[in-house]
Design an enzyme around this catalytic site. Structure first.
Site, PDB file in Angstrom:
ATOM      1  N   SER A  27     -13.044  -9.319  -3.208  1.00 55.87           N
ATOM      2  CA  SER A  27     -13.553  -8.329  -4.144  1.00 55.87           C
ATOM      3  C   SER A  27     -14.821  -7.691  -3.564  1.00 55.87           C
ATOM      4  O   SER A  27     -14.802  -7.159  -2.465  1.00 55.87           O
ATOM      5  CB  SER A  27     -13.780  -8.990  -5.504  1.00 55.87           C
ATOM      6  OG  SER A  27     -13.955  -8.061  -6.527  1.00 55.87           O
ATOM      7  N   ASP A  76      -2.622  -5.934  -8.270  1.00 52.53           N
ATOM      8  CA  ASP A  76      -4.074  -5.975  -8.086  1.00 52.53           C
ATOM      9  C   ASP A  76      -4.725  -4.710  -8.616  1.00 52.53           C
ATOM     10  O   ASP A  76      -4.220  -3.600  -8.418  1.00 52.53           O
ATOM     11  CB  ASP A  76      -4.383  -6.112  -6.599  1.00 52.53           C
ATOM     12  CG  ASP A  76      -5.737  -6.722  -6.300  1.00 52.53           C
ATOM     13  OD1 ASP A  76      -6.676  -6.476  -7.066  1.00 52.53           O
ATOM     14  OD2 ASP A  76      -5.834  -7.438  -5.285  1.00 52.53           O
ATOM     15  N   HIS A 129      -5.562  -9.695  -8.943  1.00 50.72           N
ATOM     16  CA  HIS A 129      -6.806  -9.715  -8.171  1.00 50.72           C
ATOM     17  C   HIS A 129      -7.171 -11.118  -7.689  1.00 50.72           C
ATOM     18  O   HIS A 129      -7.826 -11.275  -6.662  1.00 50.72           O
ATOM     19  CB  HIS A 129      -7.936  -9.144  -9.026  1.00 50.72           C
ATOM     20  CG  HIS A 129      -9.124  -8.676  -8.242  1.00 50.72           C
ATOM     21  ND1 HIS A 129      -9.036  -7.813  -7.173  1.00 50.72           N
ATOM     22  CD2 HIS A 129     -10.458  -8.961  -8.370  1.00 50.72           C
ATOM     23  CE1 HIS A 129     -10.241  -7.578  -6.685  1.00 50.72           C
ATOM     24  NE2 HIS A 129     -11.113  -8.275  -7.390  1.00 50.72           N
TER      25      HIS A 129
END
Length: 316
Positions: free
Chosen positions: A119, A275, A302
């Site tokens: 991330s 995602d 994610h």
């Protein structure tokens, strides 16, 4: 499975530019640093290391040492609540300097090391690799967008695919600034369940890790490079906080892939089929980095390292 690898925790002093006080970075080493380790960069910014501890599997299964750490501003590292809104303090250079400091403290320049960023951590890892640091051997970017405008475009697309009543609730709450109602929380939860983590319930480590966003939001409220998801999750977990379906601030147009031609090490890109870091925000990395492989994990969102844990670790 009983752990057979050594584990140690420590702190390293860090001269954070403009901090005005003594600072330190907390870290944990799993395994022996006599072979190149994998340094793990968590997301947020400010989410903490806990939700990335699935990577410890790599030490037991493949003998790869793992280095986890809390970036400054969260967890057991130095906090800077007094720096709220100070964009001159919360810069990419701050986090690059912290990572450099940790690598030098652990004496990894000659041993070598790999980086895995998830991330926001993927953005940081990419930015760090662009500087061609001594000792870097491999780069893994998991769900880290290469372009914030493209990331936001993808998120808007995902929001548009939500059921009409859910989308309408989010839009109405946003227009009224109503981010604490039960309706807003329920609508946000639909997005989470589809595009953040498809496990129900969220793994405990994910919940513990992201509690850092609730306890000290200074970093992610000031650094807008990867703003939407962190704030959404903080609001969801704490049932309070502002809306988070937009990226704001001076870095909202940031596109880190434009320096990625400087990345010389083999690079692995990972994201999930569902995602919120959609393919269109990952592709610029793929087009720009010379030695690159890209894998999209089927059925995952994610939290690919949780949802497809074994496959994720095999790829790493």
């Amino acid at each position: 499975m009983q752990n057979t690898y050594p584990t140690r925790e420590g702190e390293v002093d860090f001269l954070a530019p403009g901090a005005g006080k003594p600072c330190s970075t907390w870290y944990k080493v799993v395994g022996k640093l006599d072979v190149p380790p994998l340094i793990v960069l968590h997301g947020g910014p400010g989410a903490g290391h806990e939700y990335m501890e699935t990577l410890v599997d790599l030490c037991e299964q493949y003998g790869i040492p793992i280095v986890l750490y809390d970036q400054v501003g969260c967890g057991r590292s130095t906090h800077f609540r007094e720096k709220h809104g100070d964009e001159g303090f919360w810069t990419m250079n701050l986090f690059v300097a912290e990572l450099d400091n940790l690598i030098d403290h652990l004496q990894l320049r000659d041993v070598g090391f790999s980086l895995l960023g998830q991330s926001w951590g993927g953005i940081l890892a990419g930015a760090y690799a662009c500087r061609r640091p001594k000792g870097l051997m491999k780069l893994i970017i998991a769900g880290g967008p290469a372009s914030l405008p493209l990331y936001m475009k993808g998120c808007q697309h995902l929001l548009a695919q939500l059921p009409p009543d859910v989308r309408r609730t989010i839009e109405e709450c946003e227009s009224k600034g109503d981010y604490e109602s039960e309706d807003f929380n329920k609508a946000s939860a639909v997005f989470y369940a589809r595009h953040f983590c498809r496990l129900d319930p969220f793994p405990e480590a994910v919940q513990i890790g992201f509690q850092h966003l609730k306890e000290d939001p200074t970093a992610y409220l000031t650094i807008p490079e990867y703003y939407m998801l962190a704030l959404m999750l903080a609001a969801y977990l704490s049932r309070q906080g502002p809306s988070e379906f937009t990226i704001i601030g001076s870095f909202k147009d940031w596109e880190p892939y434009k320096e990625a031609h400087n990345i010389e090490v083999p690079t692995l890109l990972l994201n999930g089929e569902h995602d919120e870091a959609m393919d269109l925000s990952i592709e610029p990395w793929f087009q720009t980095i010379s030695k690159v492989k890209w894998v999209t994990l089927s059925g995952a969102s994610h939290m690919t390292h949780w949802e497809q844990r074994e496959r994720f670790n095999e790829l790493c």
